[in-house]
Write a protein that holds these residues in place. Structure first.
Motif, PDB file in Angstrom:
ATOM      1  N   ARG A  43      -3.942  64.348  30.507  1.00 31.94           N
ATOM      2  CA  ARG A  43      -3.774  62.963  30.928  1.00 31.94           C
ATOM      3  C   ARG A  43      -2.347  62.431  30.754  1.00 31.94           C
ATOM      4  O   ARG A  43      -1.791  61.869  31.701  1.00 31.94           O
ATOM      5  CB  ARG A  43      -4.767  62.107  30.151  1.00 31.94           C
TER       6      ARG A  43
ATOM      7  N   GLU B 289      -0.173  61.207  33.879  1.00 34.84           N
ATOM      8  CA  GLU B 289       0.246  59.806  33.913  1.00 34.84           C
ATOM      9  C   GLU B 289       1.754  59.676  33.970  1.00 34.84           C
ATOM     10  O   GLU B 289       2.285  58.851  34.714  1.00 34.84           O
ATOM     11  CB  GLU B 289      -0.307  59.045  32.703  1.00 34.84           C
TER      12      GLU B 289
ATOM     13  N   TYR C 116      -2.575  55.875  41.866  1.00 33.15           N
ATOM     14  CA  TYR C 116      -3.196  56.553  40.724  1.00 33.15           C
ATOM     15  C   TYR C 116      -3.849  55.526  39.805  1.00 33.15           C
ATOM     16  O   TYR C 116      -4.976  55.711  39.357  1.00 33.15           O
ATOM     17  CB  TYR C 116      -2.153  57.373  39.954  1.00 33.15           C
ATOM     18  N   ARG C 117      -3.133  54.443  39.561  1.00 33.08           N
ATOM     19  CA  ARG C 117      -3.686  53.442  38.656  1.00 33.08           C
ATOM     20  C   ARG C 117      -4.955  52.816  39.233  1.00 33.08           C
ATOM     21  O   ARG C 117      -5.951  52.644  38.523  1.00 33.08           O
ATOM     22  CB  ARG C 117      -2.658  52.353  38.379  1.00 33.08           C
TER      23      ARG C 117
ATOM     24  N   ASP D 241      -7.751  55.423  39.066  1.00 33.48           N
ATOM     25  CA  ASP D 241      -8.143  55.680  37.684  1.00 33.48           C
ATOM     26  C   ASP D 241      -8.963  54.508  37.124  1.00 33.48           C
ATOM     27  O   ASP D 241      -9.954  54.710  36.429  1.00 33.48           O
ATOM     28  CB  ASP D 241      -6.898  55.926  36.836  1.00 33.48           C
TER      29      ASP D 241
END
Lengths: 271, 275
Positions: free
Chosen positions: B90, B94, B148-149, B152
């Protein structure tokens, strides 16, 4: 994993190529010669101009944004005012680039509405008194249009973390409003404010489209120099271009890293 | 002390609002002044009538849509994989997903034109198709932090482990699980990220211009050099467009999995009937 392949090809490899090139001379020898080229007066001037412009716009954004956000959250204003500012900030912080430049030309340009209103109704000719939208101050003001909302959005969680109990505790011990602000609120907020300032700095430092649309290539900030170098090798030394790119990465990386560290520190109070 | 009129706060809020709103009013007013002595939408008409406007806008719209699609294909399986199987990856993923915020686009495209330029091992900029591909890839990279945020966050709100077990116990392959179970559940999160991506890449200037693509960003700069009133009209339209994208992004980000944008009337009345 396609993600890692993608990241390698289009994120890591290009950066590695530039870093590698920055430590070579034009004939492919590894040396610090090219990096030393960054300290030539013109390049140094570009960096200094970029840094000063970013500091100015980030400083104004951080200070005014903090004051505005504090008034919205702890100033006793109705909640719809606050919601309106938050929504607007979400939009305005994304309203950058070329259209922002056009908006400011129409506002503070030579024939902009504000310029004309000031001249015709208040008798203040800002261009005669030395102001220009295409100067340092004008650019910093233009940047402020996306820096201020960004500051409001980012500092709000920290301000909301200021618990009313702390204020009440200070007041019950006889603290004045000023004492509460300077001895309790400011120290608690300082890491957040500084962190946001660094992020605003990085944000301004990387801005290219707005300044290009406003001044063309007249204002030689670092991104503009790099832009011209990619267009037509104006430095007559490809490797010097790589070195400038690396300089940008280092500055952006530093301010972002510091921002993350400060945010960590600030989050201790926001549980 | 809470009942006193917050004079200072009001003054500050009014000044702040003025700073935000005056440029918009000024720009709108300016955009109406193309015809001497009257206010008209002439500048807007002249923008819409130009063939170049239509062609650059459709070029950028297609490139942005493609970037959204590619972004989804890259980000969704990755976010799923990291959450479900390899949580220890992760931090790495990230960090990679945040890197495009640190690396300025001008630096990124500099690397591209050198690595994938003339005389390199993969000369993508030699052909139009290759350059267009590189442009879409650039947009994808710019959008990854946001995409991505969003994805996620979407995955955090559903129980992907249980959903995956259920799908696998019914014999679904991994790809099928992602495409037919996970994907529909995080649809609104993806759409939310897509609107942000769209608003970023539609008017993107740096990458588009340095790859010499006939996109909307370079067109805007050209308009700014050639005309006086049309740029103001374009700025107003860009602001309205950004506003629309942000509102839609918010709306979709706050939708719960399975919830529809417009609830059907019947279900609302049923809910009301229940105590």
């Amino acid at each position: 994993m396609p993600f890692f392949l993608f990241a390698f090809m289009f994120l890591i490899a290009p950066i590695f190529y530039l870093v590698n090139g920055a430590f070579q001379t034009q004939d492919g020898q590894y040396s610090l010669e090219t990096i030393r080229g960054l300290f030539a007066p013109e390049i140094l001037n570009s960096f200094s101009l970029s840094i000063r412009l970013s500091l100015a716009s980030a400083g104004m954004g951080a200070i005014f944004g903090l004051i505005l956000a504090y008034s919205l959250i702890h100033g006793g204003l109705p909640s719809w005012v606050r919601r309106a500012f938050m929504t607007f900030s979400g939009v305005a912080s994304n309203f950058a680039g070329v259209p922002l430049a056009f908006a400011f030309i129409a506002t503070l340009g030579r024939l902009g509405l504000v310029t004309l209103v000031l001249r015709d109704f208040l008798g203040v000719n800002i261009y005669a008194s030395g102001f220009s939208l295409f100067s340092f101050l004008g650019l910093a003001l233009t940047y402020l249009y996306f820096q201020l909302p960004l500051m409001i959005l980012m500092i709000t969680p920290a301000l909301e973390g200021l618990r009313p109990e702390w204020r009440e505790a200070a007041e019950s011990l006889g603290a004045t409003r000023r004492q509460y602000l300077s001895r309790v609120a400011m120290p608690l907020l300082a890491p957040s404010v500084l962190g946001c300032f660094l992020l605003l700095f990085a944000n301004a430092f990387g801005t290219l489209a707005t300044i290009y649309a406003l001044t063309g290539a007249n204002f030689q900030v670092v991104p503009i120099v790099l832009f011209q170098q990619i267009r037509g090798n104006v430095l007559y030394n490809p490797n010097l271009g790589y070195a400038i790119a690396v300089g940008m990465i280092v500055l952006m990386g530093l301010s972002n890293t510091l921002y993350f560290i400060l945010r960590r520190r600030a989050e201790r109070w926001q549980k | 002390m809470s009942r006193q009129v917050p004079v200072l706060s009001v003054v500050i809020a009014v000044l702040g609002a003025a700073f935000f709103i005056v440029p918009l009013i000024a720009t709108f007013n300016f955009s109406l002044r193309m015809k001497r002595g009257e206010l008209s939408f002439e500048a807007y008409r002249s923008v819409f009538e130009s063939d170049v406007f239509v062609s650059v806008l459709s070029f950028s719209a297609v490139a942005s849509m493609l970037a959204i699609l590619v972004g989804i294909v890259i980000v969704v399986p990755t976010a799923y994989w990291v959450r479900l199987r390899v949580p220890r990856m992760r931090p790495v993923v990230e960090f990679l997903s945040l890197m495009p915020l640190i690396i300025p686009p001008v630096v990124l495209v500099f690397g591209y034109v050198r690595i994938y330029g003339t005389g390199s091992f993969l000369p993508m900029t030699m052909t139009d198709t290759g350059t267009n591909t590189l442009l879409v890839i650039g947009y994808v990279v710019l959008s990854i932090p946001y995409m991505y945020r969003a994805v996620d966050n979407g995955m955090a709100s559903i129980d992907i482990a249980t959903l995956t077990e259920a799908a696998e116990s019914l014999g679904a392959s991994r790809l099928r699980t992602i495409a037919f179970v996970i994907f529909p559940n995080i649809r609104s999160a993806i759409v939310s990220g897509a609107f942000l991506t769209f608003s970023i890449s539609l008017g993107e200037f740096v990458i588009t211009s340095l790859l010499n693509r006939p996109g909307f960003g370079p067109y805007l700069v050209q308009m700014g050099q050639d005309y006086a009133y049309q740029p103001a009209a374009l700025a107003i339209m860009a602001f309205a467009f950004t506003w629309t994208c942000m509102v839609l992004m918010e709306v979709f980000a706050n939708l719960k999995p399975g919830q529809r944008l417009l609830r059907q009337r019947t279900s609302t009345s049923v809910e009301k009937a229940l105590p």
